[in-house]
Design a protein around this motif. Structure first.
Motif, mmCIF file in Angstrom:
data_model
loop_
_atom_site.group_PDB
_atom_site.id
_atom_site.type_symbol
_atom_site.label_atom_id
_atom_site.label_comp_id
_atom_site.label_asym_id
_atom_site.label_seq_id
_atom_site.Cartn_x
_atom_site.Cartn_y
_atom_site.Cartn_z
ATOM 1 N N LYS A 224 0.970 -1.067 0.000
ATOM 2 C CA LYS A 224 -0.018 0.235 -0.051
ATOM 3 C C LYS A 224 0.747 1.199 0.174
ATOM 4 C CE LYS A 224 -0.678 -0.281 4.915
ATOM 5 N NZ LYS A 224 0.206 0.865 5.493
ATOM 6 N N THR A 225 0.337 2.415 -0.035
ATOM 7 C CA THR A 225 1.151 3.646 0.074
ATOM 8 C C THR A 225 2.109 3.449 1.012
ATOM 9 O OG1 THR A 225 -0.751 4.911 -0.781
ATOM 10 C CG2 THR A 225 0.750 6.214 0.189
ATOM 11 N N GLY A 226 3.375 3.823 1.005
ATOM 12 C CA GLY A 226 4.262 3.933 1.809
ATOM 13 C C GLY A 226 5.115 2.574 2.046
ATOM 14 N N SER A 227 4.459 1.525 1.618
ATOM 15 C CA SER A 227 5.058 0.182 2.152
ATOM 16 C C SER A 227 6.727 0.073 1.513
ATOM 17 C CB SER A 227 4.398 -0.650 1.375
ATOM 18 O OG SER A 227 3.098 -0.959 1.795
ATOM 19 N N THR A 228 7.173 -0.629 2.260
ATOM 20 C CA THR A 228 8.783 -1.143 1.858
ATOM 21 C C THR A 228 8.562 -2.516 1.531
ATOM 22 O OG1 THR A 228 9.280 -1.809 3.788
ATOM 23 C CG2 THR A 228 10.070 0.553 3.450
ATOM 24 N N VAL A 229 8.961 -2.855 0.190
ATOM 25 C CA VAL A 229 8.805 -3.973 -0.408
ATOM 26 C C VAL A 229 10.330 -4.889 -1.025
ATOM 27 C CG1 VAL A 229 7.534 -5.218 -2.305
ATOM 28 C CG2 VAL A 229 6.474 -3.169 -1.241
ATOM 29 N N TYR A 230 10.404 -6.207 -0.599
ATOM 30 C CA TYR A 230 11.352 -6.934 -1.183
ATOM 31 C C TYR A 230 10.705 -7.995 -2.234
ATOM 32 C CZ TYR A 230 15.094 -10.418 -1.969
ATOM 33 O OH TYR A 230 16.149 -11.284 -2.398
ATOM 34 N N VAL A 231 11.155 -7.791 -3.428
ATOM 35 C CA VAL A 231 10.851 -8.891 -4.572
ATOM 36 C C VAL A 231 11.770 -9.659 -4.878
ATOM 37 C CG1 VAL A 231 9.863 -9.068 -6.929
ATOM 38 C CG2 VAL A 231 9.284 -7.197 -5.525
ATOM 39 N N ALA A 232 11.753 -10.962 -4.626
ATOM 40 C CA ALA A 232 12.675 -12.035 -4.739
ATOM 41 C C ALA A 232 12.699 -12.431 -6.201
ATOM 42 C CB ALA A 232 12.739 -13.359 -4.075
ATOM 43 N N GLY A 233 13.631 -12.119 -7.090
ATOM 44 C CA GLY A 233 13.538 -12.669 -8.578
ATOM 45 C C GLY A 233 13.207 -11.399 -9.810
ATOM 46 N N ALA A 234 14.011 -11.138 -10.635
ATOM 47 C CA ALA A 234 14.132 -10.074 -11.538
ATOM 48 C C ALA A 234 13.735 -10.450 -12.648
ATOM 49 C CB ALA A 234 15.307 -9.138 -11.438
#
Length: 404
Positions: free
Chosen positions: A194-204
């Protein structure tokens, strides 16, 4: 009658473009077709002239020989096309319509479909809930990496583009609506971005890049993408993501702390799946790596979106457990942190209309994010090889030369 050519799986590491039957409004016997589906009449379906059809990472699992996919299977579940024939029972879709096809096949009649869970339709696959085109154990519906394909339940499933000329101008974005964009978006929504979240995405890979772009659309403050391939990480940085080179670092939390000041994120997305490699290794398989990592780096009470594919049968698994989809996951860690997990296929129809509107009104640039790259049908085998080597591209097959 017109001919038809398609991309066919011919054995581990091999695909070929072959002549196949022109589609009819019936599911005939063939490689992977469940006997209970043979002869299934589809007067509720249409025949499409395929405009674009994409190579997907989940196709690669089959081509690598990492599933029980039969030789001769026609591949392809990401399909956009023009309607050239309509079945007797089709009421609202018309000949000439340009449409996006959700990769999950859904009847629109069963309990799951009525609840919006079109990824686990109860009526299209005798083996289990859920189905897809050109995919192992999914009922045997013929794939769409072809010149022409049959699509059942057309009135319910198909997303018609409101203006054909406008759609063709944005076709490289719109072709992503059949799978990759909704899948990445579902991963982000499932992770509670959501607005303001910090996110880690595994895999590009393409799904990871789509998830990262989706997290940005949902208002994330920072999106961090981790991968082993520098070229793919460069693609993630090209649209504003922070990155972690997992070929150089094995402590993801430490790298996140260098970016955020704390070693954790609000949300995490697994866009890798069961063929995960260990961090800081020379491609040594460690299939539970990503799931354990995202539990480790996600804050207590956080959510984990898991669009990455996991299977119940993997002939190439590293041990007997992995070969039946049993992985050494630290579920106790997830329990202790009260994590919320969402897995499974993406219910494409839940998202594709909204994402289409975002594309048509220039709010989303998914083709740029995933580096959409057009190839001919004849170049599909090379596309598979390049993708398998880690090319930072989303290959879009143009069977009829219709994409300018």
């Amino acid at each position: 009658m017109a001919g038809n050519r398609a991309v066919v799986y011919t054995g581990p590491g091999k695909v070929e473009v072959q002549n196949i039957d022109f589609p009819e409004l019936v599911l005939k016997d063939g490689p992977g077709v469940n006997p209970l589906n043979v002869g299934r009449k589809c007067e509720h379906g249409v025949i499409l002239k395929v405009v674009t059809t994409n190579i997907c990472g989940s196709d690669q699992h089959m081509v690598r020989g990492r599933t029980t996919a039969p030789v001769g299977l026609v591949l392809g579940h990401e399909i956009t096309g023009e309607v050239i024939e309509v079945g007797r029972d089709v009421e609202f879709i018309k000949k000439g319509d340009l449409v996006s096809v959700p990769f999950n096949i859904a009847c629109g009649r069963c309990r799951m479909c009525k609840e919006g869970n079109t990824h686990i339709c109860l009526n299209v696959n005798p083996d289990r809930p859920g189905s897809a085109y050109g995919y192992v154990d999914m009922g045997g519906w013929v794939g769409g990496q072809a010149e022409y394909v049959m699509v059942p339940y057309a009135d319910f499933q198909l997303l018609k583009f409101p203006d054909k000329d406008q759609a063709m101008e944005k076709i490289l974005d719109l072709t992503m609506l059949s799978d990759i964009f909704p899948t990445g978006y579902h991963g982000a929504v499932s992770a509670g971005v959501k607005t303001g979240s910090t996110v880690y995405v595994a895999g590009a890979g393409p799904v990871g890049l789509a998830a990262a772009h989706s997290a940005q659309l949902l208002g994330a403050a920072v999106v961090i993408v981790g991968d082993l391939k520098p070229e793919r990480l460069a693609q993630a940085r090209s649209f504003g993501c922070e990155t972690i080179d997992l070929s150089q670092h094995d402590d993801v939390g430490e790298q996140i702390e260098q970016i955020l000041g704390v070693p954790e994120v609000d949300c995490a997305i697994d866009a890798v799946g069961f063929e995960a490699y260990g961090h800081k290794t020379d491609h040594e398989e460690a299939p539970a790596t990503v799931l354990n990592t995202i539990m480790d780096v996600t804050r207590a009470g956080g959510k984990l979106g898991i669009p990455g594919l996991y299977v119940t049968g993997d002939p190439g698994g590293i041990d007997e457990d992995a070969q039946v989809g049993t992985l050494r996951i630290r579920i106790g860690l997830g329990w202790a942190k009260a994590h919320h997990f969402v897995t499974g296929q993406t219910p494409v129809m839940r998202y594709h209309r909204d994402l289409m509107m975002a594309i048509l009104h220039d709010k989303a640039q998914i083709a740029k994010a995933v580096n959409a790259t057009v190839i001919s049908l004849d170049d599909a085998p090379k596309g598979y090889r390049d993708f398998d080597k880690g090319a930072a591209k989303k290959f879009v097959i143009d069977p009829h030369g219709m994409v300018s």
